[in-house]
Each structure stands twice: as C-alpha cells, then as structure tokens.
Design a protein around this motif. Sequence first.
Motif, PDB file in Angstrom:
ATOM      1  N   PRO A   1     -63.303 122.176 -62.546  1.00 27.13           N
ATOM      2  CA  PRO A   1     -63.458 120.777 -62.958  1.00 27.13           C
ATOM      3  C   PRO A   1     -62.496 119.889 -62.175  1.00 27.13           C
ATOM      4  O   PRO A   1     -61.490 120.354 -61.634  1.00 27.13           O
ATOM      5  CB  PRO A   1     -63.089 120.810 -64.449  1.00 27.13           C
ATOM      6  N   ALA A   2     -62.794 118.613 -62.153  1.00 27.66           N
ATOM      7  CA  ALA A   2     -61.999 117.677 -61.348  1.00 27.66           C
ATOM      8  C   ALA A   2     -60.551 117.594 -61.810  1.00 27.66           C
ATOM      9  O   ALA A   2     -59.662 117.255 -61.020  1.00 27.66           O
ATOM     10  CB  ALA A   2     -62.639 116.291 -61.392  1.00 27.66           C
ATOM     11  N   THR A   3     -60.295 117.897 -63.085  1.00 25.46           N
ATOM     12  CA  THR A   3     -58.935 117.763 -63.614  1.00 25.46           C
ATOM     13  C   THR A   3     -58.065 118.990 -63.371  1.00 25.46           C
ATOM     14  O   THR A   3     -56.899 118.990 -63.749  1.00 25.46           O
ATOM     15  CB  THR A   3     -58.988 117.472 -65.125  1.00 25.46           C
ATOM     16  N   VAL A   4     -58.613 120.038 -62.769  1.00 20.79           N
ATOM     17  CA  VAL A   4     -57.828 121.225 -62.415  1.00 20.79           C
ATOM     18  C   VAL A   4     -57.641 121.221 -60.902  1.00 20.79           C
ATOM     19  O   VAL A   4     -58.611 121.379 -60.160  1.00 20.79           O
ATOM     20  CB  VAL A   4     -58.525 122.526 -62.861  1.00 20.79           C
ATOM     21  N   PRO A   5     -56.412 121.026 -60.408  1.00 16.75           N
ATOM     22  CA  PRO A   5     -56.195 120.890 -58.955  1.00 16.75           C
ATOM     23  C   PRO A   5     -56.721 122.092 -58.176  1.00 16.75           C
ATOM     24  O   PRO A   5     -56.529 123.244 -58.582  1.00 16.75           O
ATOM     25  CB  PRO A   5     -54.672 120.780 -58.834  1.00 16.75           C
ATOM     26  N   THR A   6     -57.362 121.816 -57.065  1.00 18.11           N
ATOM     27  CA  THR A   6     -57.867 122.910 -56.225  1.00 18.11           C
ATOM     28  C   THR A   6     -56.732 123.675 -55.555  1.00 18.11           C
ATOM     29  O   THR A   6     -56.922 124.808 -55.111  1.00 18.11           O
ATOM     30  CB  THR A   6     -58.804 122.351 -55.138  1.00 18.11           C
ATOM     31  N   THR A   7     -55.544 123.056 -55.480  1.00 19.62           N
ATOM     32  CA  THR A   7     -54.408 123.717 -54.836  1.00 19.62           C
ATOM     33  C   THR A   7     -53.616 124.606 -55.785  1.00 19.62           C
ATOM     34  O   THR A   7     -52.709 125.310 -55.349  1.00 19.62           O
ATOM     35  CB  THR A   7     -53.450 122.661 -54.252  1.00 19.62           C
ATOM     36  N   MET A   8     -53.950 124.584 -57.075  1.00 18.88           N
ATOM     37  CA  MET A   8     -53.185 125.370 -58.037  1.00 18.88           C
ATOM     38  C   MET A   8     -53.524 126.847 -57.903  1.00 18.88           C
ATOM     39  O   MET A   8     -54.681 127.240 -57.889  1.00 18.88           O
ATOM     40  CB  MET A   8     -53.471 124.884 -59.459  1.00 18.88           C
ATOM     41  N   ARG A   9     -52.494 127.676 -57.822  1.00 17.19           N
ATOM     42  CA  ARG A   9     -52.654 129.122 -57.705  1.00 17.19           C
ATOM     43  C   ARG A   9     -51.835 129.811 -58.789  1.00 17.19           C
ATOM     44  O   ARG A   9     -50.766 129.339 -59.168  1.00 17.19           O
ATOM     45  CB  ARG A   9     -52.182 129.621 -56.335  1.00 17.19           C
ATOM     46  N   TRP A  10     -52.348 130.944 -59.260  1.00 20.04           N
ATOM     47  CA  TRP A  10     -51.611 131.704 -60.276  1.00 20.04           C
ATOM     48  C   TRP A  10     -50.490 132.500 -59.622  1.00 20.04           C
ATOM     49  O   TRP A  10     -50.694 133.149 -58.588  1.00 20.04           O
ATOM     50  CB  TRP A  10     -52.541 132.666 -61.012  1.00 20.04           C
ATOM     51  N   ARG A  11     -49.309 132.423 -60.249  1.00 14.58           N
ATOM     52  CA  ARG A  11     -48.177 133.219 -59.838  1.00 14.58           C
ATOM     53  C   ARG A  11     -47.495 133.772 -61.084  1.00 14.58           C
ATOM     54  O   ARG A  11     -47.295 133.023 -62.052  1.00 14.58           O
ATOM     55  CB  ARG A  11     -47.176 132.380 -59.029  1.00 14.58           C
ATOM     56  N   PRO A  12     -47.158 135.071 -61.106  1.00 13.58           N
ATOM     57  CA  PRO A  12     -46.491 135.639 -62.285  1.00 13.58           C
ATOM     58  C   PRO A  12     -45.238 134.838 -62.643  1.00 13.58           C
ATOM     59  O   PRO A  12     -44.506 134.396 -61.754  1.00 13.58           O
ATOM     60  CB  PRO A  12     -46.136 137.064 -61.831  1.00 13.58           C
ATOM     61  N   VAL A  13     -45.011 134.651 -63.914  1.00 17.93           N
ATOM     62  CA  VAL A  13     -43.845 133.948 -64.473  1.00 17.93           C
ATOM     63  C   VAL A  13     -43.938 132.443 -64.209  1.00 17.93           C
ATOM     64  O   VAL A  13     -43.903 131.633 -65.137  1.00 17.93           O
ATOM     65  CB  VAL A  13     -42.508 134.510 -63.940  1.00 17.93           C
ATOM     66  N   THR A  14     -44.059 132.045 -62.948  1.00 16.30           N
ATOM     67  CA  THR A  14     -44.032 130.622 -62.608  1.00 16.30           C
ATOM     68  C   THR A  14     -45.165 129.858 -63.287  1.00 16.30           C
ATOM     69  O   THR A  14     -44.947 128.803 -63.891  1.00 16.30           O
ATOM     70  CB  THR A  14     -44.126 130.447 -61.081  1.00 16.30           C
ATOM     71  N   THR A  15     -46.392 130.372 -63.209  1.00 18.96           N
ATOM     72  CA  THR A  15     -47.523 129.685 -63.837  1.00 18.96           C
ATOM     73  C   THR A  15     -47.329 129.596 -65.349  1.00 18.96           C
ATOM     74  O   THR A  15     -47.722 128.605 -65.982  1.00 18.96           O
ATOM     75  CB  THR A  15     -48.836 130.413 -63.510  1.00 18.96           C
ATOM     76  N   PHE A  16     -46.716 130.614 -65.940  1.00 16.79           N
ATOM     77  CA  PHE A  16     -46.444 130.606 -67.378  1.00 16.79           C
ATOM     78  C   PHE A  16     -45.613 129.378 -67.751  1.00 16.79           C
ATOM     79  O   PHE A  16     -45.949 128.638 -68.689  1.00 16.79           O
ATOM     80  CB  PHE A  16     -45.723 131.899 -67.758  1.00 16.79           C
ATOM     81  N   PHE A  17     -44.520 129.147 -67.037  1.00 18.00           N
ATOM     82  CA  PHE A  17     -43.654 128.006 -67.343  1.00 18.00           C
ATOM     83  C   PHE A  17     -44.328 126.684 -66.986  1.00 18.00           C
ATOM     84  O   PHE A  17     -44.138 125.677 -67.680  1.00 18.00           O
ATOM     85  CB  PHE A  17     -42.321 128.139 -66.602  1.00 18.00           C
ATOM     86  N   GLN A  18     -45.117 126.664 -65.933  1.00 18.51           N
ATOM     87  CA  GLN A  18     -45.809 125.429 -65.571  1.00 18.51           C
ATOM     88  C   GLN A  18     -46.794 124.998 -66.650  1.00 18.51           C
ATOM     89  O   GLN A  18     -46.829 123.825 -67.037  1.00 18.51           O
ATOM     90  CB  GLN A  18     -46.530 125.621 -64.234  1.00 18.51           C
ATOM     91  N   VAL A  19     -47.589 125.933 -67.146  1.00 18.94           N
ATOM     92  CA  VAL A  19     -48.577 125.572 -68.166  1.00 18.94           C
ATOM     93  C   VAL A  19     -47.890 125.292 -69.501  1.00 18.94           C
ATOM     94  O   VAL A  19     -48.384 124.493 -70.306  1.00 18.94           O
ATOM     95  CB  VAL A  19     -49.644 126.676 -68.295  1.00 18.94           C
ATOM     96  N   LEU A  20     -46.741 125.922 -69.742  1.00 15.33           N
ATOM     97  CA  LEU A  20     -45.967 125.593 -70.939  1.00 15.33           C
ATOM     98  C   LEU A  20     -45.562 124.120 -70.914  1.00 15.33           C
ATOM     99  O   LEU A  20     -45.685 123.402 -71.916  1.00 15.33           O
ATOM    100  CB  LEU A  20     -44.729 126.484 -71.020  1.00 15.33           C
ATOM    101  N   VAL A  21     -45.085 123.648 -69.766  1.00 15.42           N
ATOM    102  CA  VAL A  21     -44.733 122.231 -69.626  1.00 15.42           C
ATOM    103  C   VAL A  21     -45.987 121.362 -69.671  1.00 15.42           C
ATOM    104  O   VAL A  21     -45.982 120.278 -70.265  1.00 15.42           O
ATOM    105  CB  VAL A  21     -43.944 122.010 -68.322  1.00 15.42           C
ATOM    106  N   ASP A  22     -47.083 121.837 -69.075  1.00 15.23           N
ATOM    107  CA  ASP A  22     -48.349 121.103 -69.163  1.00 15.23           C
ATOM    108  C   ASP A  22     -48.777 120.924 -70.622  1.00 15.23           C
ATOM    109  O   ASP A  22     -49.310 119.877 -70.997  1.00 15.23           O
ATOM    110  CB  ASP A  22     -49.452 121.843 -68.402  1.00 15.23           C
TER     111      ASP A  22
END
Length: 665
Positions: free
Chosen positions: A543-564
């Motif tokens: 969807p347009a609201t999910v950046p095409t540049t976003m990639r999953w990374r262990p640990v890091t994505t967890f904290f990013q989505v927590l802040v999101d």
Amino acid sequence: MARPMDPSLAGRAEQVGALVATLAVPDSFQRTLMPRSTLDQALITGLSFTTLQTVTTLLQDLIQAGASAGGGRGGSVDPASWGRRALLGDLGAVAMGTALERALPARDDESLGRAAARTAGRQLAVTGAAGLAVGTAQLVGSRWRWSRPTTRAAVAGAAGAVTLVSAARQRRDRREAPADDAGQARVLRSLALGVGVTAGASALHGMERRLADVAGRGVARVAPGAPAVWRPVGHALAVAALATGVRVVVQRSFSKVESHEVAVEAAFDVPPLQPERSGSLVSLVPFDSLAKQGRRFVWSAVHPSVMTEVLGDGPTHPPVRVYVGLESADSEAARVAIAVRELERTGAFDRSWLLVASPTGTGYVNYAAVSALELLSRGDCATVAMQYAARPSVMSLDRVDEGHRHARLLLQAIHTAVARRPTGSRPRVVLFGESLGAWTSQDAAIDRGTDGLRELGVDHAIWIGTPYFSKWKEQVLRDRRDDVDPSLVGVFEDIDEYRALPEPARARLRYVMITHANDGVAHFGPELLWRAPPWLGDPAQRPATVPTTMRWRPVTTFFQVLVDMKNSANVVPGRFAATGHDYRADLLPFIDAVLGFDAPPEQLARIGEWLEANELERSRWVDRHGRAGASMAAMVVRSWMEEHPDEAERALGPRLRAIAAQDAV
C-alpha cells in the motif's frame, strides 16, 4: 616477542558486539510506517545498538567458552592457544549458522519457532564472522604490538562509514517521499542523541559484564572449567536481576496510572440529569464508581435537540448509555448483573439498536462511534460498556484475559435477555471495539470462529485498529476451520475498499475490521524479532502508506515499529483522520454502510461536521473546567448565584451548613 593476550582475549566478545551493532546502525534510519522525531530516532538507534551488542556479546562469549572448555577446576588456559581455538570456534559458528539459515527457508505458513531458529542461525553466522574479523585483527596486532588500538580503529572506521551511509540513505528517502521530510529525524542530531542513549545503556552493559566476570570466577572455584566457561552464567544472573528491577518499576507505575484514571475529574463531577444514563440519581450504578472515562462517556450522549438541529425534523429519542466501572461491583459476574439490570431499567431492550462497546485499557469508549450511531438512528439505540482495566492499553496487556471474559459474559447475558423478548421486538446487537477493545471483544469468541459470535447473538461487529495479538482474528483469517464462514468477515483499509466489493458480498458481511496499512498497533508483535512480516513483502505490491524502501532487520525493525505504534496514535482534537491508529474519519461511513442506514451524502456531511466540532468543544471544555473553582459543579452554582443572587443566598447558606455538619459526624 609477541605480547600475550589477557584472559578475556583482549575484550574480544565486547568488541565483536560493538562491531556488529555499529554495522547495523544505518538500518535504524530507514523510513518506516510513521514519521518520527529526532528523539524517537535516537531511541531506536540507541536501543537497537545496545540490544544487538548485548546479544552478540553473549553469543561470542559462548563461542569462546566452548573454545576454553577442558580447563581443570579453577584452572586456566593458555591465552594464545585459547585465541586460536576461538578463531576455529568462530569459523564453526559461521558454518553452523549459515547451514541452519539455509535449511529453514522462509515459508508463509511457518511457525514462530521455525522463524526464530532461522534468525538465530543468521545471528550466529554474523557473530562468527565478526569474531573472525576481530580475532584476526587481534592476532595480527599482537605480533606487531597493535592489539586493542587496531581493533578500536577498525570499529571507529566502521562508525564513520555508518554515518556516511546513513546520510546517503536519508537523502534518498527524502527524494522518494518529500512530503514526509518534515517529520523525519535529522541524522546527525539523532546519531548524537543515539550515542547518549547507547552510552547510558553501555554503562549498564559494563556493570553486567563485570558481574559476568565475577560469576565466572566464582563458579570456576567449585566447578570444572576455566572462568571464561562460566562467564555466560553471569549474563543470565544479570538479566534476571534486571527483569526483577523492571517488574518492580512497572508495578509501581501501574498503581500510579490506575489511581489517576479512577480519580474524580473536575470537568465532569456532577451526575447526569437524564435517567437514561448510568450514574444518574435514579441509576443502579453510583456515579463515583464510573472512573474518569465512564463519567465522560455518560455525559457525552447526543441530546435529541442536537439531533433535530443536525438532521432536521423527525422523531428523536434520548439515547441510552450504560456504563459499569471496575469499582461498580467487586466481581465480573456482579458487574455483568448490574449492567443487564441497568439495560432493563433504561428500556434499552426496547430500542432498535444495542451497541456493546468493549473499552480500551483506560475504559475509554470512542465518542465518535457511539455518537454516529445515535445520530444515524435518531436516538433509537442503547450503548453498554464495562470497564476491565484502568491503564493505557499498552500497560493493560495483562488484563486482556479479564477483558475478553467480561465481553463474553456480558454478551451471553444480553443474548439471554434478548431471547426472552418476542421475535419482532428484539434489538439488533452490534459489537464494537477499538484497539485493545477490539482484541478483547474478538477473543470473547476465541476457538469458536464466526459461529461463536452468532451463538452470542452478535448481529454485526465493527472493529478498528485490531492489535496483532488477537487470537480470534488469526484463527478466522488464517486458519481453515469448520466454525468459520469467511463470507461473514472482511478486513478493509478504507470505505472505498469496502464499497468496491460486489453488492451480494457486502450484503453477507456481518463482522468488519478496519485496519490501516500504516497502523503500528496492528503490526507490532514479537514476530518482528524473528521474521519478516507479510506486510513487508514485495515493495511493488505494498500500500502507498508502507514505504517501498523499508526492509526487515532483526531487532531494529522491532524497535522501529514499536515507535511507529506510539506515533500512529497521535491525533488532533476536532480534525478527524484515517491514518495510522486514527480511525475517526472511517467510523461514520462504515457504521452507515455496514448497518444499512444508507443516509444521504449531505446528511452524512452534516453529521461528520458536528462530530468534529463536538470533539473539539469537549476537549476545550475539559481544559477550561479541569481545575478547582471551574468544575462543572462550581459552574452550576456560580451561574445560579449570578442569575438569582437573592435566591441562591437564601438556599445555599442553610444547605452548605447542613452538608458540612453531616460530613463532620
């Protein structure tokens, strides 16, 4: 002659941890679901760095412990020999981790355990590779008398490269989505704050490391093996001590938050006058037992005169609002019994619509949803809600089981009461929940699928912002079950997606979930630590609201989505939106369409304008009357004194003295 390494292999485990964590910093700056502040970015960078450093250090310690195995009781090993064996251990970790990752390729239907094993293999391989790099640098440096400075220079060089890569990535993302640039963090400021967060966490990490050393030496005195073999035991003890400390702090925080939520709010300190509302003088529910959110709820019903003003002439009814707080009774069964008696007392079962609203963690019920139904039905409706917690939703996760028991018991009791009525005079029961309320109300039918909701007498359900953790949602949407009719359930991003369904499909739908693609609440879960989520699939299909540049990374994505998740709940009073965890703009069109009101567009526009204006005015009212002397009760008395001074003086004096004397007894 080469200088021998010290017993900790010149701090190799800590340096490996720092190297891996540093190389992961660029990923912490990628754009994700919501714009974030510089402080948010600093927290993500700092927490990701510290977590990866701690995990990697522990893994490297385990590798080195295996390399030093074989020492006698309290004995030691030759540092040079140990260093060479540790390199072989790192090489083995790379081979083992890579083999494990390749043996468990990602699958759509895989279990969390399988994904965790694959990610653990990946982390083991990364740790081994970093261990080889640091160990080789130490070995070369030892021969040329470099040792620690060599490794530190390598890490510093990596940090410089990280800064450049982060800046380049930020510029690229800015070009792709310039509209979001104002909400994105500045790289250098975020790095500076992230260093501060990391420094504080590193101080704790240093204490934990010293505890690990002490524990290793202590156990080695009474058990076979060198101190390095037992060093991981110290890590485990430190983690246990930290968890205990966090638990104490959290419990104290819970108690403070709960006391705030049950405190009397000056802006709503007078019982409602209308008998159709809980907390009124004729109500079975005492006003002071409703807690803050309950008192706001009963005071916010739409008055019939407002319905006429917004909708034009026509029959109107004073809507029923029933609310039962945690303090209204001392058990779940007793609270349910009071709720049903209140529904009977207010004539709720005589209305056409009965909305069962499952509150969020604080006891909050979305005003826009309830008011929209009251306006669309011209007051021919009743709403009932029961509180199961008194904390913000993120702090009420331990109350979810109690929440879905509340919902199930209440729905069962309502179904029994409705079934006793003649078929033609039964209200249509609508289940509503937002965020944690969606989770608790869905799990009222857990393990029973859509059949469970039918058995509980639910004619329609509308849920907004369902959290990732809802088990009923996963069972209904993911599993093939005999108790699930897929045609009854739909998940939609917006009303246009709903309207795009063929009319026969819309007619069959009964249970609707509204979930925004950039709602962190809907996406945040433990799986982000172990595997890439489905919503981060093919960038071209997102969807347009999910950046095409976003990639999953262990640990890091967890904290990013927590802040999101935190940022997705930011709302502006009186300005309805349909993004993140803000569903206010979705509610009116979905309630109108799903429940079949089909109001004219111009009428929906007037209702929408009134809902926004009413929310803004309510927010201002709370601000104006939230202090002593400006409370609702004080304003009532003051207006009476200003309009009828003589009457007020004659009446108030004796009453105040009588009340004071009564309270003094």
